[in-house]
Structures are given as C-alpha cells and as structure tokens.
Scaffold this motif. Structure first.
Motif, PDB file in Angstrom:
ATOM      1  N   ARG A 169     -27.293  11.217 -29.423  1.00  0.00           N
ATOM      2  CA  ARG A 169     -27.157  12.495 -29.210  1.00  0.00           C
ATOM      3  C   ARG A 169     -27.713  13.416 -29.904  1.00  0.00           C
ATOM      4  NH1 ARG A 169     -22.456  10.396 -26.968  1.00  0.00           N
ATOM      5  NH2 ARG A 169     -21.200  11.310 -28.332  1.00  0.00           N
ATOM      6  N   ALA A 170     -27.309  13.257 -31.250  1.00  0.00           N
ATOM      7  CA  ALA A 170     -27.868  14.384 -32.223  1.00  0.00           C
ATOM      8  C   ALA A 170     -29.528  14.318 -32.435  1.00  0.00           C
ATOM      9  CB  ALA A 170     -27.297  14.223 -33.723  1.00  0.00           C
ATOM     10  N   ARG A 171     -30.135  13.173 -32.087  1.00  0.00           N
ATOM     11  CA  ARG A 171     -31.477  13.048 -32.111  1.00  0.00           C
ATOM     12  C   ARG A 171     -32.280  13.630 -30.850  1.00  0.00           C
ATOM     13  NH1 ARG A 171     -32.624   6.635 -33.472  1.00  0.00           N
ATOM     14  NH2 ARG A 171     -31.532   6.613 -35.328  1.00  0.00           N
ATOM     15  N   GLY A 172     -31.441  13.422 -29.698  1.00  0.00           N
ATOM     16  CA  GLY A 172     -31.953  14.036 -28.648  1.00  0.00           C
ATOM     17  C   GLY A 172     -31.897  15.523 -28.745  1.00  0.00           C
ATOM     18  N   LEU A 173     -30.877  16.098 -29.200  1.00  0.00           N
ATOM     19  CA  LEU A 173     -30.835  17.712 -29.442  1.00  0.00           C
ATOM     20  C   LEU A 173     -31.925  18.105 -30.315  1.00  0.00           C
ATOM     21  CD1 LEU A 173     -26.869  18.165 -29.922  1.00  0.00           C
ATOM     22  CD2 LEU A 173     -28.491  19.025 -28.171  1.00  0.00           C
ATOM     23  N   ASP A 174     -32.239  17.187 -31.380  1.00  0.00           N
ATOM     24  CA  ASP A 174     -33.396  17.633 -32.192  1.00  0.00           C
ATOM     25  C   ASP A 174     -34.698  17.581 -31.375  1.00  0.00           C
ATOM     26  OD1 ASP A 174     -31.745  17.874 -34.609  1.00  0.00           O
ATOM     27  OD2 ASP A 174     -32.168  15.590 -35.290  1.00  0.00           O
ATOM     28  N   ARG A 175     -34.863  16.803 -30.467  1.00  0.00           N
ATOM     29  CA  ARG A 175     -35.988  16.768 -29.436  1.00  0.00           C
ATOM     30  C   ARG A 175     -35.862  17.793 -28.432  1.00  0.00           C
ATOM     31  NH1 ARG A 175     -35.052  11.246 -30.088  1.00  0.00           N
ATOM     32  NH2 ARG A 175     -33.933  11.264 -28.005  1.00  0.00           N
ATOM     33  N   GLY A 176     -34.984  18.499 -28.312  1.00  0.00           N
ATOM     34  CA  GLY A 176     -34.580  19.765 -27.467  1.00  0.00           C
ATOM     35  C   GLY A 176     -34.131  19.305 -26.306  1.00  0.00           C
ATOM     36  N   GLU A 177     -33.709  18.132 -25.963  1.00  0.00           N
ATOM     37  CA  GLU A 177     -32.975  17.454 -24.731  1.00  0.00           C
ATOM     38  C   GLU A 177     -31.740  18.074 -24.554  1.00  0.00           C
ATOM     39  OE1 GLU A 177     -32.983  13.362 -25.312  1.00  0.00           O
ATOM     40  OE2 GLU A 177     -34.985  13.315 -25.633  1.00  0.00           O
ATOM     41  N   PRO A 178     -31.298  18.585 -23.443  1.00  0.00           N
ATOM     42  CA  PRO A 178     -29.882  18.841 -23.144  1.00  0.00           C
ATOM     43  C   PRO A 178     -28.854  18.161 -23.211  1.00  0.00           C
ATOM     44  CG  PRO A 178     -31.138  18.780 -21.002  1.00  0.00           C
ATOM     45  CD  PRO A 178     -32.132  18.461 -21.991  1.00  0.00           C
ATOM     46  N   ILE A 179     -27.727  18.271 -23.506  1.00  0.00           N
ATOM     47  CA  ILE A 179     -26.562  17.289 -23.302  1.00  0.00           C
ATOM     48  C   ILE A 179     -25.978  17.484 -21.933  1.00  0.00           C
ATOM     49  CG2 ILE A 179     -24.262  16.905 -24.125  1.00  0.00           C
ATOM     50  CD1 ILE A 179     -24.930  18.086 -26.834  1.00  0.00           C
TER      51      ILE A 179
END
Length: 126
Positions: free
Chosen positions: A24-34
């Motif tokens: 999830r942290a990697r996704g946030l780094d890529r700008g993906e929403p939670i």
C-alpha cells in the motif's frame, strides 16, 4: 453516520500484514488512492470463530441495512436482551458496530445499534 463500503474480516499472519502495508505504501508513492474500508485480521481461525459466532453474525446481518434498538434486535433474533447487549459491546470493541442513545418516549433512552459497513466479507484460510 456514513457507512464504509466494506469491512473485511480474515485470518492472516503478521508477515502478511507487513507485506500488504508495504505494498500500500508503494501504491501511495505511485499516487494511487487508498480504497476506503476496514480490515480486521486474526492470526488464528479459532479466535476469529470465537468472536464471530453464529449468533453474532446474525446480529451483524440484522443491522447491516437498518439501525435498530437493542431491544428490537433481541426480540427479532429471539435472544436474551443481556446476551445481545454483550454481543453488541464485543462487536463494537472490534469496530464492527457502533451505538448511540436516543430518546424513547415514555421510557427514557434506548440504545441504537448501527452497522459500520454496507457489507462484511469473512475470509478464513486454514
């Protein structure tokens, strides 16, 4: 109270938890929403089944679509009021339900039980 879309209740290990948090942290780094939601993880399926007994699952189903007073839930589920109150308290401590008090004309106040989610997903890996 606005409801969360989904609560996921499952079994898993601490390693799974950290792996998913890292992803999830990697996704946030890529700008993906939670995605909104709550996940409750039990390390042991036995612990999950002790918390989510058949009667408690029936209780969750009863309030998923509409908030209800504890007394009405007890009557509808054909259960003792004290037992339903205990189950509500336990499920509330896990974040699955919420309660509030309302005036009950001629009878003081009544405890209202509300679902925290529009749906619950149970996943157990054995």
């Amino acid at each position: 109270m606005s409801k969360i879309t989904k609560v996921k209740i499952r079994t898993g290990t601490l390693a799974n938890f950290f792996s998913e948090a890292h992803e999830r942290a990697r996704g946030l780094d890529r700008g993906e929403p939670i995605k909104p939601g709550i996940t409750i993880t039990f390390e042991d399926v036995g612990d999950m089944l002790r918390v989510l007994s058949v009667e408690r699952v029936r209780l969750l189903r009863s309030v998923t679509s509409k908030a209800s007073p504890v007394s009405r839930l007890a009557t509808g589920l054909k259960r003792d009021l004290r037992a339903v109150n205990r189950d509500v308290s336990l499920l509330e401590s896990f974040g699955l339900l919420s309660t509030r008090y309302e005036k009950n004309p001629g009878h003081g106040r009544q405890k209202i039980v509300e679902s925290k989610a529009g749906s619950y997903q149970l996943v157990a890996n054995i």
